[in-house]
Design a protein around this motif. Structure first.
Motif, short mmCIF file in Angstrom:
data_model
loop_
_atom_site.label_atom_id
_atom_site.label_comp_id
_atom_site.label_asym_id
_atom_site.label_seq_id
_atom_site.Cartn_x
_atom_site.Cartn_y
_atom_site.Cartn_z
N TRP A 1 0.83 -1.20 0.00
CA TRP A 1 0.00 0.00 0.00
C TRP A 1 0.87 1.25 0.00
O TRP A 1 2.04 1.23 0.44
N GLU A 2 0.30 2.34 -0.43
CA GLU A 2 1.04 3.59 -0.50
C GLU A 2 1.49 4.06 0.88
O GLU A 2 2.59 4.60 1.03
N ILE A 3 0.68 3.82 1.90
CA ILE A 3 1.06 4.25 3.24
C ILE A 3 2.29 3.47 3.71
O ILE A 3 3.15 4.01 4.43
N TYR A 4 2.42 2.22 3.29
CA TYR A 4 3.61 1.42 3.62
C TYR A 4 4.84 2.01 2.94
O TYR A 4 5.92 2.11 3.56
N ASN A 5 4.69 2.41 1.68
CA ASN A 5 5.81 3.02 0.96
C ASN A 5 6.23 4.33 1.61
O ASN A 5 7.43 4.63 1.72
N ARG A 6 5.25 5.13 2.04
CA ARG A 6 5.57 6.41 2.68
C ARG A 6 6.29 6.18 4.02
O ARG A 6 7.24 6.88 4.35
N LEU A 7 5.82 5.20 4.78
CA LEU A 7 6.48 4.90 6.05
C LEU A 7 7.91 4.40 5.82
O LEU A 7 8.82 4.69 6.61
N GLY A 8 8.10 3.66 4.73
CA GLY A 8 9.42 3.14 4.42
C GLY A 8 10.43 4.22 4.08
O GLY A 8 11.64 3.98 4.14
N GLU A 9 9.95 5.42 3.72
CA GLU A 9 10.86 6.53 3.46
C GLU A 9 11.46 7.08 4.76
O GLU A 9 12.53 7.70 4.74
N LYS B 1 7.82 1.87 25.21
CA LYS B 1 7.99 2.21 23.80
C LYS B 1 6.63 2.47 23.17
O LYS B 1 5.61 1.91 23.59
N GLY B 2 6.62 3.33 22.14
CA GLY B 2 5.36 3.72 21.52
C GLY B 2 4.75 2.61 20.69
O GLY B 2 5.44 1.85 20.02
N THR B 3 3.42 2.52 20.73
CA THR B 3 2.67 1.54 19.95
C THR B 3 1.44 2.22 19.36
O THR B 3 0.74 2.96 20.05
N ILE B 4 1.18 1.94 18.09
CA ILE B 4 0.02 2.52 17.41
C ILE B 4 -0.87 1.38 16.95
O ILE B 4 -0.41 0.43 16.31
N PHE B 5 -2.16 1.46 17.30
CA PHE B 5 -3.12 0.40 16.99
C PHE B 5 -4.15 0.90 15.98
O PHE B 5 -4.68 2.01 16.12
N PHE B 6 -4.43 0.06 14.97
CA PHE B 6 -5.54 0.30 14.05
C PHE B 6 -6.47 -0.89 14.14
O PHE B 6 -6.17 -1.98 13.64
N VAL B 7 -7.60 -0.69 14.83
CA VAL B 7 -8.61 -1.73 14.94
C VAL B 7 -9.85 -1.26 14.20
O VAL B 7 -9.98 -0.08 13.86
N VAL C 1 -0.87 9.37 9.60
CA VAL C 1 -0.23 8.14 10.06
C VAL C 1 1.26 8.36 10.29
O VAL C 1 1.82 7.95 11.32
N ILE C 2 1.93 9.02 9.34
CA ILE C 2 3.37 9.24 9.48
C ILE C 2 3.63 10.18 10.66
O ILE C 2 4.58 9.99 11.43
N ASN C 3 2.79 11.21 10.82
CA ASN C 3 2.91 12.08 11.99
C ASN C 3 2.81 11.28 13.28
O ASN C 3 3.58 11.49 14.23
#
Length: 648
Positions: free
Chosen positions: A214-222, A267-273, A495-497
């Motif tokens: 997904w595009e969000i995965y590509n953006r996070l990978g940057e 450590k920080g954790t982000i959840f998407f449910v 998401v990146i923020n």
């Protein structure tokens, strides 16, 4: 000699004019030379969104530069002469890069390269992986990209400056500078039941159902080094800096324990449910969709941290609901779908770094998040629904969503619903008694560093997973044969923020939604909105009249005996009059619709005429009048000066 010449009026006037002209020229050249030397770093930005003023986050990035960085701007200058929009945008990019150079205290150097067709410079652009836009059948390509290098030969590039990413311009440039200044990326652990990192669209899917990352995965990978973690892991690797959990379905207790202990470590954790993941449901074969419940929940963990997601309930919002078209061809109509939300800036937390620079968020069938009664942690809302909202049971859309029925049955409870929250501070472990017993009856897992609580908890909960999908927040385009995704909302930045915020690095957060140099026709758009509102109201009136008339006809037909002649019905006089009234009514309302559209065009044409009149006549006339007044004032002042000299 000079005084003798001044005695002659004509001669003295001519000499004074010459001396004054020469003095002005010398003064002009001197001032420009002096200002270039003394004020080379001075800037005055008068644009509405401070387009040419660097953000404070960029200054923080520039401060981290320890070795010189060279920015090579590849721009096909000669070819751009026939592409006016790109030439203008090229100037915009060049000027903001020059601002980086000025503010970097000599640590950034700019080189401009014109990769003319079939030259060594074009070969260099290709070698760096820059994209070229073919503009002629002869094979000429237009290049517009950036290559950044440092003294250790690290390279970071922007293959092509796309104008539709102008709001991300400063972010893109700062990102590649930051990549060279701080080459070591933090590690982001990812646990996901959705193919966010690419793979099969759903479990046991055939190979033909493979999807790209997904595009969000590509953006996070940057920004991060992403480490995929299996959903049956018994522990999270120690070198993971932060964790991202997406749609956790059917997780084993030991995996939940591993997540819990990671959270307890601080450590920080982000959840998407998600109570109802449309992206998961739509990927399934049609025969499986009706019986499958595409929901996920981790309330067994969340409730110990200070919140929970309403199980089996979806948030509906009558104000933020997006417009959808239902029906086919001539019977289609536009209606508000209360489960597809478009959230505006006023619904976001202005005091949180994650959301304070965002403008819009798109989310589908989200859940509502509630604070636990005995929570000790800090509960901060990131964004929410409007008060004109309600919780809708998931089963109502399980088989076939009906936007019309959902809207007609909508009963607002006049309370906002939390759609994303931040929890920090005091957390209790969901596994007070230690690791859970193995579900298969095997050897128990032993953790000698088991934690039962923490006062450094730091998690984010988003009650939707669809917001990550490409189809929700991006628009797919073909860019020179390469598939690109243009953001239509700020989901990606959100998401990146969020991930950067949890990792402790927020320098680039404020750069992702800077202004654009494009100036929309706001007045024209307002006129169009007003006309559309009037049009929709008239259309609604038409539909109501149609319904009333049809009901009246139906009542008449029930009470009247219909004779037939050659198979055709013979209408009574009352029925015939009603039908004629109906036809007249349709003609009248259609005329009203045409009038609304005509009035819209007339208003826009009047506005355009006024703008043309101002630009072509009024502005030049005002400038001319000002010039004449200045000339007359100077002439009178000179005459008075000469008259004073004569009297002496």
């Amino acid at each position: 000699m000079l005084f003798s010449l001044l005695k002659n009026d004509n001669t003295s006037s001519a000499i004074l004019v010459r001396f004054a002209t020469i003095a002005v020229i010398i003064l002009f050249i001197s001032l420009n030379t002096l200002s270039n030397q003394l004020f080379s770093g001075a800037r005055l930005d008068l644009t509405e969104n401070n387009l040419y003023t660097l953000n404070s986050g960029t200054f923080k990035v520039l401060e981290t530069i320890k070795e010189p960085i060279t920015l090579r701007l590849f721009f096909s200058d000669k070819l751009s002469r026939d592409i006016a929009p790109m030439r203008e945008y090229g100037q915009r990019v060049r000027e903001i890069i020059e601002e980086y150079v000025v503010r970097s205290n000599g640590m950034i150097r700019l080189e401009r390269v014109d990769p003319e067709p079939f030259t060594d410079n074009e070969d260099l652009a290709i070698l760096y992986g820059l994209q070229g836009m073919q503009i002629s059948q002869a094979g000429e390509k237009f290049y517009f990209g950036l290559v950044a290098t440092n003294s250790t030969d690290d390279i970071s590039t922007i293959p092509f400056f796309e104008q539709n990413r102008e709001t991300y311009l400063e972010y893109d440039i700062s990102r590649i500078v930051n990549d060279l200044a701080n080459p070591k990326k933090k590690k982001l652990g990812l646990i996901s039941s959705l193919p966010i990192n690419g793979g099969l669209a759903y479990p046991d899917a055939p190979a033909s159902e493979y999807v790209s990352p997904w595009e969000i995965y590509n953006r996070l990978g940057e920004v991060f080094e992403i480490i995929s973690i299996p959903s049956d892991s018994i522990r999270i690797p120690e070198d993971i800096d932060l964790l991202m959990i997406v749609h956790p379905k059917d997780l084993a207790n030991i995996t939940k324990y591993a997540i819990d202990q990671f959270v307890m470590s601080g450590k920080g954790t982000i959840f998407f449910v998600d109570p109802y993941s449309e992206v998961e449901r739509n990927a399934l074969p049609i025969e499986q969709r009706r019986t499958y419940i595409p929901g996920s929940n981790l309330n067994t963990l969340f409730s110990n941290y200070g919140a929970y997601v309403e199980p089996g309930m979806i948030v509906g919002d009558r104000i933020s609901g997006r417009k959808v078209t239902i029906g086919r061809s001539q019977n289609s109509r536009v209606i508000t779908y209360v489960l597809w939300l478009s959230l505006t800036k006023d619904l976001m937390n202005p005091n949180n770094l994650i959301t304070n620079e965002l403008e819009s968020i798109l989310t589908n069938t989200p859940g509502g998040i509630v604070r636990s009664k005995d929570a000790k942690s800090k509960f901060e809302i990131l964004y929410s629904s409007n008060a004109d909202s309600m919780l809708i049971e998931r089963f109502k859309i399980q088989f076939r969503p009906d936007p019309t029925l959902l809207l007609s049955e909508f009963q607002s409870d006049q309370a906002t619903k939390n759609l994303a929250v931040s929890l920090t501070g005091q957390f209790n472990s969901a596994f007070i008694d230690g690791p859970p017993k193995p579900e298969d009856g095997g050897e128990p897992f032993i953790n000698r560093n088991h934690k039962i609580e923490t006062n450094k908890g730091n998690i984010l909960i988003f009650a939707d997973t669809d917001m990550l999908s490409n189809s929700i927040w991006t628009q797919k385009q073909d860019n020179f044969g390469k598939e690109t995704f243009t953001p239509i909302s700020d989901n990606g930045s959100l998401v990146i923020n969020a991930v950067e915020y949890l990792s402790g690095g927020g320098e680039l957060i404020a750069l992702r939604t800077r202004g654009t140099s494009l100036r929309p026709f706001i007045v024209v758009e307002e006129l169009q909105k007003k006309a559309e509102t009037a049009y929709r109201e008239t259309e609604k009136s038409l539909q109501n009249d149609l319904t009333i008339t049809e009901n009246k006809l139906r009542d008449l037909q029930r009470g009247a005996s219909i004779a037939t002649q050659d198979g055709a019905p013979i209408l009574s006089k009352e029925q015939a009059d009603t039908l004629q009234d109906f036809k007249d009514q349709i003609i009248n309302i259609r005329k009203q619709l045409r009038d609304v559209q005509r009035d819209l065009r007339v208003d826009i044409e009047k506005l355009g005429l006024m703008l043309k009149l101002y630009n072509i006549w009024v502005a030049p006339i005002l400038v001319s009048i000002s010039a004449v007044l200045v000339f007359l004032m100077r002439r009178r002042k000179r005459i008075n000066h000469l008259a004073g000299m004569r009297t002496k």
